[in-house]
Motif scaffolding. Structure first.
Motif, short mmCIF file in Angstrom:
data_model
loop_
_atom_site.label_atom_id
_atom_site.label_comp_id
_atom_site.label_asym_id
_atom_site.label_seq_id
_atom_site.Cartn_x
_atom_site.Cartn_y
_atom_site.Cartn_z
N LYS A 148 40.69 -7.52 -18.48
CA LYS A 148 41.88 -6.71 -18.19
C LYS A 148 41.61 -5.75 -17.03
N LEU A 149 40.44 -5.11 -17.06
CA LEU A 149 40.11 -4.15 -16.01
C LEU A 149 40.00 -4.85 -14.66
N ASN A 150 39.41 -6.02 -14.67
CA ASN A 150 39.28 -6.76 -13.40
C ASN A 150 40.66 -7.11 -12.85
N THR A 151 41.56 -7.53 -13.75
CA THR A 151 42.93 -7.84 -13.31
C THR A 151 43.62 -6.59 -12.77
N LEU A 152 43.44 -5.47 -13.50
CA LEU A 152 44.04 -4.21 -13.03
C LEU A 152 43.51 -3.83 -11.64
N SER A 153 42.22 -4.05 -11.43
CA SER A 153 41.66 -3.67 -10.14
C SER A 153 42.22 -4.58 -9.03
N LEU A 154 42.46 -5.85 -9.36
CA LEU A 154 43.05 -6.75 -8.36
C LEU A 154 44.50 -6.37 -8.08
N LEU A 155 45.23 -5.97 -9.13
CA LEU A 155 46.62 -5.54 -8.94
C LEU A 155 46.68 -4.27 -8.10
N PHE A 156 45.68 -3.40 -8.31
CA PHE A 156 45.63 -2.16 -7.52
C PHE A 156 45.36 -2.48 -6.06
N GLU A 157 44.43 -3.40 -5.85
CA GLU A 157 44.06 -3.81 -4.49
C GLU A 157 45.27 -4.41 -3.76
N LYS A 158 46.00 -5.30 -4.47
CA LYS A 158 47.08 -6.07 -3.83
C LYS A 158 48.38 -5.26 -3.71
N TYR A 159 48.72 -4.53 -4.79
CA TYR A 159 50.03 -3.86 -4.81
C TYR A 159 49.93 -2.33 -4.91
N GLY A 160 48.74 -1.83 -4.98
CA GLY A 160 48.55 -0.38 -5.12
C GLY A 160 49.10 0.14 -6.42
N MET A 161 49.12 -0.68 -7.45
CA MET A 161 49.75 -0.30 -8.72
C MET A 161 48.73 -0.05 -9.82
N CYS A 162 49.14 0.77 -10.81
CA CYS A 162 48.32 0.93 -12.01
C CYS A 162 49.13 0.42 -13.21
N GLU A 163 48.52 0.44 -14.38
CA GLU A 163 49.16 -0.18 -15.55
C GLU A 163 50.52 0.45 -15.86
N GLU A 164 50.61 1.77 -15.70
CA GLU A 164 51.87 2.45 -16.03
C GLU A 164 53.03 2.01 -15.14
N ASP A 165 52.71 1.50 -13.94
CA ASP A 165 53.77 1.09 -13.01
C ASP A 165 54.60 -0.09 -13.56
N PHE A 166 54.06 -0.85 -14.52
CA PHE A 166 54.83 -1.94 -15.11
C PHE A 166 56.12 -1.42 -15.76
N MET A 167 56.07 -0.14 -16.21
CA MET A 167 57.25 0.36 -16.95
C MET A 167 58.46 0.57 -16.04
N SER A 168 58.23 0.80 -14.75
CA SER A 168 59.36 0.89 -13.83
C SER A 168 59.32 -0.29 -12.85
N ALA A 169 59.27 -1.47 -13.42
CA ALA A 169 59.23 -2.70 -12.60
C ALA A 169 60.25 -3.68 -13.13
N GLU A 170 60.69 -4.59 -12.27
CA GLU A 170 61.43 -5.77 -12.73
C GLU A 170 60.64 -6.96 -12.24
N LEU A 171 59.78 -7.45 -13.11
CA LEU A 171 58.94 -8.59 -12.76
C LEU A 171 59.34 -9.74 -13.66
N THR A 172 59.31 -10.93 -13.10
CA THR A 172 59.78 -12.08 -13.86
C THR A 172 58.97 -13.31 -13.49
N MET A 173 58.78 -14.19 -14.47
CA MET A 173 58.10 -15.45 -14.22
C MET A 173 59.16 -16.53 -14.01
N VAL A 174 59.08 -17.18 -12.87
CA VAL A 174 59.99 -18.28 -12.57
C VAL A 174 59.15 -19.53 -12.27
#
Ligand code: MN
Ligand code: MN
Length: 466
Positions: A224-250
């Motif tokens: 989980k931490l490794n994924t979080l670090s990659l998300l931070f690297e790519k999108y500058g986001m942290c876990e809490e940012d998911f709460m104000s997101a509209e993300l969807t799998m298509v």
């Protein structure tokens, strides 16, 4: 040529038969149908979410000279405008010369959202060396169809500082994709005994997004931490940012021709972009028409048309009110004389599941745009049910202009049913009728339509606004 017998003459004169658009079509016509389908696919592959559909469609409209309009802006005869509603729905407007009090406005309403797997607000977790995102499905899906298939992640993240980041990963060659695990047949004894609707519970639609541990023995959830670090690297986001997101799998795949003859197209999201594209192009082709035309791309149809970007919001009537006021007309009179084609897909008859259809009254693939007088379920419950007069109007319009069309119901009486935005538009005292492209495997990650039906729908919508 031999003369027809009297019986055959009577048959031609009195009986009704559906017509296959491809049958007797000249090679030039088939080329026109195929070229038009290419344009549709270009839009579709860039419109997997409603936000992407708005962006792609607005670009097409801008290229045709349409300009941005916000409620309250000045409106004049001859204007070609679009009103972008929060980036998730859009209304295209042409203001014509005709007196809108006597002629009304011509409305075409379609929707640009499609069934999918939305990401939950606190989605990220690790289990057994795998990292997952929890999902909450959006719209009517058959859950088993979303397992064991490549998925792409699309949407936006609004970060703590208010910055919005766009996300689109999984579609390009070389991109990673994401995945919902399915159970191997070897251990499916119990699952085989479940009903189809229960075999894949909603809470098992968890998306696999990582499998690499973070290199630090001190931390417990390393993947989980490794994924979080990659998300931070790519999108500058942290876990809490998911709460104000509209993300969807298509679905991660794009549209493809189906069949040796390429008569059909398979794709995600035909419902309802396969009607949105004809609606918009019908307007763009007739952007100097004397009629006043409004084309709505609505959001949230698949979850009931609620919400500020859904068809139940006031945006359509607000825009009619603004146009009426600008032209010195009475809005209520304008609405009373307006007509709307609710452009949404219907079920095409499928011989593999013949028992749910009543073939005489089903739409048959490649027989043209399908008009539905009514939708609903269980004794026409919850339907707009257009009048015979309105059906008579569109029938004559299409016949006079050589548009091949058909009239259909969705399936057998009591087999199920469905609805469209038609009933929400008719509430405003606007005559409304459903018309659209017949679809095989509706709401599946890969739906099938006929290029002939897309073109027929384009022709039908064109003559309506011309
Ligand atoms: Mn639909
Ligand atoms: Mn649908």
């Amino acid at each position: 040529m031999a003369e027809k017998s009297i019986g055959n003459e009577m048959l031609d004169k009195l009986s009704y038969k559906k017509q296959n658009v491809y049958e007797n079509a000249s090679p030039e016509t088939v080329k026109k149908i195929f070229d038009y389908a290419d344009g549709y696919v270009r839009l579709l592959d860039n419109a997997k979410t409603e936000r992407e559909a708005v962006r792609t469609a607005v670009k097409l409209a801008e290229d045709a000279g349409f300009r941005s309009y916000t409620l309250g802006d000045k409106i004049s005869v001859g204007d070609n405008l679009y009103c972008n509603n929060r980036g998730k729905s859009v209304v295209f407007i042409h203001v014509g010369d005709d007196d809108i009090e006597s002629e009304g406005v011509r409305i075409i309403a379609s929707h640009i959202d499609s069934p999918r797997l939305d990401i939950k607000p606190i989605p990220l977790y690790e289990d057994s060396n795998m990292c997952f995102l929890k999902t909450h499905y959006y719209g009517g899906i058959k859950k088993y169809q979303w397992t064991a298939t490549p998925l792409a992640l699309h949407g936006v993240i609004v970060k703590a500082d208010g910055e919005t980041v766009d996300v689109k990963i999984g579609d390009e060659p070389g991109d990673p994709v994401f995945y919902v695990n399915d159970l191997l047949p070897h251990l499916s004894q119990k699952q085989y005994g479940e009903t189809l609707g229960n075999a894949i519970p909603g809470e098992t639609l968890n998306v696999l997004i990582g499998g690499m541990p973070y290199a630090d023995d001190e931390v417990s959830e390393k993947v989980k931490l490794n994924t979080l670090s990659l998300l931070f690297e790519k999108y500058g986001m942290c876990e809490e940012d998911f709460m104000s997101a509209e993300l969807t799998m298509v679905p991660a795949f794009n549209a493809r021709d189906i069949g040796f003859d390429r008569a059909l197209i398979g794709a995600y999201g035909h419902d309802d972009k396969v009607c949105s594209y004809p609606a918009l192009t019908a307007l763009l082709e007739n952007k100097n028409t004397k009629k006043t035309v409004i084309v709505v791309f609505a959001d949230k149809e698949e979850t009931g048309s609620d919400g500020v970007t859904g068809m139940q919001s006031d945006i359509l009537t607000d825009i009619i009110a603004e146009i009426s006021a600008a032209l010195g007309k009475n809005e209520r009179v304008v609405r009373a004389h307006s007509k709307c084609l609710s452009a949404d897909v219907t079920a095409a008859y499928d011989p593999n599941f013949a028992d749910v259809y009543e073939k005489r009254n089903s739409s048959i693939i490649s027989c043209g745009a399908a008009i539905a007088k009514y939708t609903g379920a269980r004794g026409k419950s919850s339907t707009n049910d257009a009048s015979a007069e309105l059906l008579g109007y569109v029938r004559k319009l299409f016949r006079d202009n050589g548009v091949i069309f058909q009239v259909s119901e969705m399936g057998k009486v009591d087999a199920g049913g469905g609805g469209t935005v038609a009933k929400y538009i008719s509430l405003h005292n606007i005559d409304t009728i459903d018309i659209g492209v017949p679809v095989i495997s509706m709401h599946a990650p890969f739906e099938v339509v006929s290029k002939a039906d897309i073109y027929s729908t384009f022709e039908a919508l064109s003559v309506f606004v011309k």
